[in-house]
Scaffold this active site. Structure first.
Site, PDB file in Angstrom:
ATOM      1  N   GLU A 117       0.871  -1.184   0.000  1.00  0.00           N
ATOM      2  CA  GLU A 117       0.000   0.000   0.000  1.00  0.00           C
ATOM      3  C   GLU A 117       0.898   1.220   0.000  1.00  0.00           C
ATOM      4  O   GLU A 117       2.061   1.131   0.370  1.00  0.00           O
ATOM      5  CB  GLU A 117      -0.831   0.063   1.299  1.00  0.00           C
ATOM      6  N   LYS A 119       2.278   4.653   1.627  1.00  0.00           N
ATOM      7  CA  LYS A 119       2.407   5.169   2.986  1.00  0.00           C
ATOM      8  C   LYS A 119       1.954   6.628   2.953  1.00  0.00           C
ATOM      9  O   LYS A 119       2.607   7.482   2.347  1.00  0.00           O
ATOM     10  CB  LYS A 119       3.857   5.074   3.461  1.00  0.00           C
ATOM     11  N   ASP A 121       1.208  10.319   4.011  1.00  0.00           N
ATOM     12  CA  ASP A 121       1.953  11.234   4.864  1.00  0.00           C
ATOM     13  C   ASP A 121       0.978  12.091   5.665  1.00  0.00           C
ATOM     14  O   ASP A 121       0.736  13.249   5.361  1.00  0.00           O
ATOM     15  CB  ASP A 121       2.849  12.115   3.985  1.00  0.00           C
ATOM     16  N   TYR A 230      -6.508   1.391   7.104  1.00  0.00           N
ATOM     17  CA  TYR A 230      -5.860   0.202   6.561  1.00  0.00           C
ATOM     18  C   TYR A 230      -5.709  -0.926   7.571  1.00  0.00           C
ATOM     19  O   TYR A 230      -5.004  -1.894   7.318  1.00  0.00           O
ATOM     20  CB  TYR A 230      -4.486   0.554   5.991  1.00  0.00           C
ATOM     21  N   CYS A 412      15.142  49.362   4.367  1.00  0.00           N
ATOM     22  CA  CYS A 412      14.107  48.614   3.664  1.00  0.00           C
ATOM     23  C   CYS A 412      14.236  48.809   2.158  1.00  0.00           C
ATOM     24  O   CYS A 412      14.326  49.949   1.689  1.00  0.00           O
ATOM     25  CB  CYS A 412      12.735  49.076   4.149  1.00  0.00           C
ATOM     26  N   CYS A 415      11.082  51.104   1.043  1.00  0.00           N
ATOM     27  CA  CYS A 415      10.842  52.482   1.465  1.00  0.00           C
ATOM     28  C   CYS A 415      12.079  53.166   2.016  1.00  0.00           C
ATOM     29  O   CYS A 415      12.067  54.353   2.296  1.00  0.00           O
ATOM     30  CB  CYS A 415       9.738  52.525   2.517  1.00  0.00           C
ATOM     31  N   CYS A 435       5.797  52.367   5.457  1.00  0.00           N
ATOM     32  CA  CYS A 435       6.456  51.631   4.366  1.00  0.00           C
ATOM     33  C   CYS A 435       5.441  51.231   3.299  1.00  0.00           C
ATOM     34  O   CYS A 435       4.360  50.736   3.604  1.00  0.00           O
ATOM     35  CB  CYS A 435       7.139  50.384   4.925  1.00  0.00           C
TER      36      CYS A 435
HETATM   37  S1  IVH Z   1       0.686  -0.070   8.676  1.00  0.00           S
HETATM   38  C1  IVH Z   1       2.484  -1.435  12.943  1.00  0.00           C
HETATM   39  N1  IVH Z   1       0.074   1.138   6.464  1.00  0.00           N
HETATM   40  O1  IVH Z   1       3.162   5.178   8.987  1.00  0.00           O
HETATM   41  C2  IVH Z   1       2.120  -0.234  12.230  1.00  0.00           C
HETATM   42  N2  IVH Z   1       1.018   2.440   8.215  1.00  0.00           N
HETATM   43  O2  IVH Z   1       5.891   4.934  10.631  1.00  0.00           O
HETATM   44  C3  IVH Z   1       1.275  -0.615  11.077  1.00  0.00           C
HETATM   45  N3  IVH Z   1       1.193   4.840   7.695  1.00  0.00           N
HETATM   46  O3  IVH Z   1       2.350   4.658  12.341  1.00  0.00           O
HETATM   47  C4  IVH Z   1       1.153   0.516  10.210  1.00  0.00           C
HETATM   48  N4  IVH Z   1       0.345   4.712   5.666  1.00  0.00           N
HETATM   49  O4  IVH Z   1       0.683   6.049  10.915  1.00  0.00           O
HETATM   50  C5  IVH Z   1       0.591   1.282   7.704  1.00  0.00           C
HETATM   51  N5  IVH Z   1      -0.574   2.081   4.442  1.00  0.00           N
HETATM   52  C6  IVH Z   1      -0.057   2.211   5.667  1.00  0.00           C
HETATM   53  C7  IVH Z   1       0.357   3.473   6.169  1.00  0.00           C
HETATM   54  C8  IVH Z   1       0.889   3.540   7.459  1.00  0.00           C
HETATM   55  C9  IVH Z   1       0.847   5.523   6.592  1.00  0.00           C
HETATM   56  C10 IVH Z   1       1.796   5.444   8.917  1.00  0.00           C
HETATM   57  C11 IVH Z   1       1.215   4.933  10.213  1.00  0.00           C
HETATM   58  C12 IVH Z   1       2.392   4.388  10.982  1.00  0.00           C
HETATM   59  C13 IVH Z   1       3.537   5.072  10.332  1.00  0.00           C
HETATM   60  C14 IVH Z   1       4.753   4.219  10.490  1.00  0.00           C
END
Ligand code: IVH
Length: 683
Positions: A117, A119, A121, A230, A412, A415, A435
């Site tokens: 998946e 990650k 942010d 997730y 500045c 001005c 200014c």
């Molecule tokens: S699984 C055991 N899946 O990334 C933790 N985490 O540094 C299982 N995060 O704390 C997390 N997307 O807040 C998982 N698709 C994803 C994620 C994800 C973002 C975050 C989550 C986690 C941090 C890990």
């Protein structure tokens, strides 16, 4: 008693709105317009208003409107929220794969099935559902105890207040995922903040974190957060056996889940994905900082266990923020509305992540020195949070010796006024109140939509008005005449008339908009409303002492001082006098203290815990209307503490100080004994 048709209609509307919300926010496939949705929601609100007992906690009307809180409560997690181990390249992923196999007692040549998946942010969140109803929403915190942010998470429309009633739905579970702000929303929020003179958020992640930890969920609601989930944790047995199955099941429960996801075979699959998804990620409407590989079979996870707070069955592969090398052609000092003089690196344009970058803020002199950037340097730049470009590294070994250090100008650039930095501040400011750069920013802010809303008074015309000397301060706008305007370049007769009409039409805006328009440091639209409500008139606000200001709920010492300093400035006082003379008179706000009440007038109240008849803000407004004060903390000056269920430390403190503590009912009685205060029925 509601008749059956109304009861039926409420149920039907709740159901229909829930369906539309799901289609819009989860499936991204709406079938009705926003206006139609709002109309249905209004109908439901009205019916529920009439029959509050039919207003269930999972009703679509219950996402906004909770009273602000004093503090966020603690939220212990039933299952710890772990974090992930990071990998930065294919070698580290290979080690991960080998480790998994070793720990499962597999041969080197065997293949493990993984799911992958993105990650996201954002900010990790955990939602507790009991019998399908959202009971609590929490942040990650230290992994064991987070903060209770239920009210704020309820404003996120892709989070269901009730899970779909499907086969196998656990009676209690925690659903986990990430709350975030999309790229589009982020730009909108920052544009808005800049228009108001507030400092923009550095990246969507910070914006999301700030929004989720708000005490006032109406602020969170305005930020339009989103969530992708997730994980599901429960002590009950589940029907799915893999991560992929878990995600499908979450989808059936009608939550928004990680998409895309994919099941892949072994290291070969991993290598293919890191190539492909690193490219694809730019097409996503939100920021991702990597991808997560998880052992797909759930029964293998306990076997693998965890080390130092990270499970051994998953790993995060982090994307490199895109970087590029370029030359700093110049460093410029740019002057903003508050007079802040910011060094900006002007660079040879380079293409990063789909846009051309040629400027990067260096923020202040401390930053310039810390980074050691000089004019002529070769530098590496990257887009922080994929959006705002920043200089990350100076390539000192590429220096020719001709590079020049940047010096903050003592005058500045706009001005010629004195530029200096106050003790304890990192920012240099132009000290000249007149200014032109400040004036331009001030006029733009004054005319903006959230303030005096003067249609047609944009940056180009403001420039012309300043250049021609017609406008030297805000009140001059209201002294402009038609003959003067038509002499400006490109200003036709009709535009001049329209502009004058728009300016004239702004003379009687509500008080809070005028306060916002003044551009007082730290005071944006929300505090402007608070101040308008508390003081009722500009004159009263102008003369308020630091103590008066700081005693207002939501206003702290620093902000109180900034407001006081603003109004003490003789130039400002003259300007306000001029505004009055040219006829700028804000609409009346019902002023605080306009009526008297023997129990309230001149008394200091603290409201804590849950009230049944008023929101915290309404109670505060009530007290203020009768010339009392409502503050947020208990001190010796407090006269009465009104405590509802759930009151905590404030109640303890009141008892310790021997201050009168009343229940809500006792407060109502005290009010009713005198006068004609309107007392609403309990919710
Ligand atoms: S699984 C055991 N899946 O990334 C933790 N985490 O540094 C299982 N995060 O704390 C997390 N997307 O807040 C998982 N698709 C994803 C994620 C994800 C973002 C975050 C989550 C986690 C941090 C890990």
């Amino acid at each position: 008693m509601p008749d059956n048709s109304e009861r039926e209609r409420i149920r039907e509307l709740q159901e229909e709105l829930r369906e539309h919300s799901y289609r819009y926010y989860v499936l991204n496939d709406p079938v009705i317009s926003d206006a139609e949705y709002d109309k249905l929601l209004r109908e439901l609100e009205e019916l529920e208003e009439k029959h509050p007992d039919l207003r269930t906690p999972d009703s679509p009307t219950q996402r906004v409107g909770a009273p602000p809180q004093d503090e966020l409560g603690e939220a212990p997690h039933k299952f710890p929220m772990l974090s992930l181990q990071n990998a930065f390249n294919a070698d580290e992923l290979r080690e991960f794969d080998a480790r998994v196999k070793r720990n499962l007692g597999m041969e080197e040549g065997d293949t493990v099935e993984y799911s992958v998946e993105y990650k996201i942010d954002g900010l990790g969140i955990s939602l507790t559902y009991r019998d399908g109803l959202l009971e609590r929403g929490a942040t990650r915190g230290d992994g064991h105890v987070g903060e209770d942010v239920t009210q704020n998470l309820k404003t996120i429309r892709s989070i269901p207040l009730r899970l779909a009633d499907v086969e196998g739905r656990p009676s209690e579970c925690e659903i986990r995922g990430e709350a975030f702000i999309s790229k589009d929303e982020f730009s909108r929020i920052n544009q808005d903040r800049e228009e108001r003179g507030e400092s923009p958020f550095a990246n969507p992640r910070n914006a999301a974190a700030g929004s989720i930890r708000q005490l006032d969920s109406s602020v969170t609601a305005r930020r339009n957060l989103d969530a992708i989930l997730y994980d599901l944790r429960t002590e009950e047995s589940t029907r799915y056996k893999t991560q992929a199955g878990l995600l499908e099941f979450l989808g059936q429960l009608r939550v928004r889940t990680s998409k895309p996801y994919q099941v892949i075979e072994g290291m070969g699959g991993i290598e293919e994905m890191i190539e492909k998804w690193a490219e694809d990620r730019h097409d996503l409407p939100y920021d991702v900082d990597g991808m997560v590989f998880k052992v797909n079979r759930l029964d293998l996870r306990p076997e693998l266990g965890a080390v130092s707070r990270s499970p051994r069955w998953a790993i995060a592969y982090k994307f490199q923020a895109e970087r590029a090398e370029t030359t700093v052609k110049d460093i410029m000092a740019s002057v903003g509305r508050t007079g802040a003089v910011t060094p900006i690196a002007i660079m040879e344009p380079v293409f990063i992540d789909g846009t051309t970058v040629s400027r990067a803020s260096l923020h202040n002199m401390d930053e310039v020195e810390r980074k050691g950037v000089r004019i002529g340097d070769q530098v590496i730049i990257q887009k922080a949070g994929d959006i705002i470009p920043e200089v990350v590294e100076v390539l000192t070994d590429k220096r020719s010796g001709d590079e020049k250090e940047f010096e903050m100008p003592s005058q500045c650039p706009i001005c010629g006024g004195e530029v200096s930095r106050a003790e304890g501040e990192v920012v240099h400011r132009c000290q000249n109140p007149a200014c032109r750069a400040k004036l331009k920013g001030r006029l733009e802010h004054w005319a903006s939509r959230g303030c005096m809303d003067i249609d047609g008074l944009g940056p180009a015309i403001i420039d012309q008005l300043i250049e021609s000397g017609l406008v030297e301060d805000i009140p001059d706008l209201y002294r402009l005449e038609h003959e003067q305007l038509v002499q400006l370049e490109r200003m036709a007769d009709k535009s001049a008339s329209n502009l004058l009409r728009a300016i004239d039409g702004s003379k009687h805006r509500p008080l809070d908009r005028l306060i916002n328009g003044l551009g007082i440091r730290h005071v944006g639209d929300h505090l402007a409303q608070v101040l308008a409500r508390e003081f009722g008139s500009l004159d009263r606000l102008k003369d308020a002492s630091v103590e008066d200001l700081a005693s207002v709920y939501e206003i702290g010492e620093v902000v109180a001082r900034a407001i006081r300093a603003y109004f003490e400035d003789p130039e400002i006082r003259r300007m306000l006098q001029d505004l009055k003379e040219v006829g700028v008179e804000p609409e009346e706000t019902e002023p605080a203290g306009s009526q008297e009440h023997p129990f309230i007038t001149d008394k200091v109240f603290v409201f804590t815990g849950e009230l049944e008849r008023w929101t915290r803000e309404e109670a505060q407004a009530l007290v203020e209307r009768y010339g009392g004060r409502a503050t947020s903390s208990v001190s010796k000056k407090t006269d009465h503490v009104v405590a509802g269920p759930g009151a905590g430390s404030k109640l303890d403190k009141a008892e310790k100080l021997g201050i009168s503590v009343l229940s809500e009912e006792e407060f109502v009685e005290a009010l009713g004994e005198h006068g004609d205060v309107e007392i609403p029925e309990p919710e």
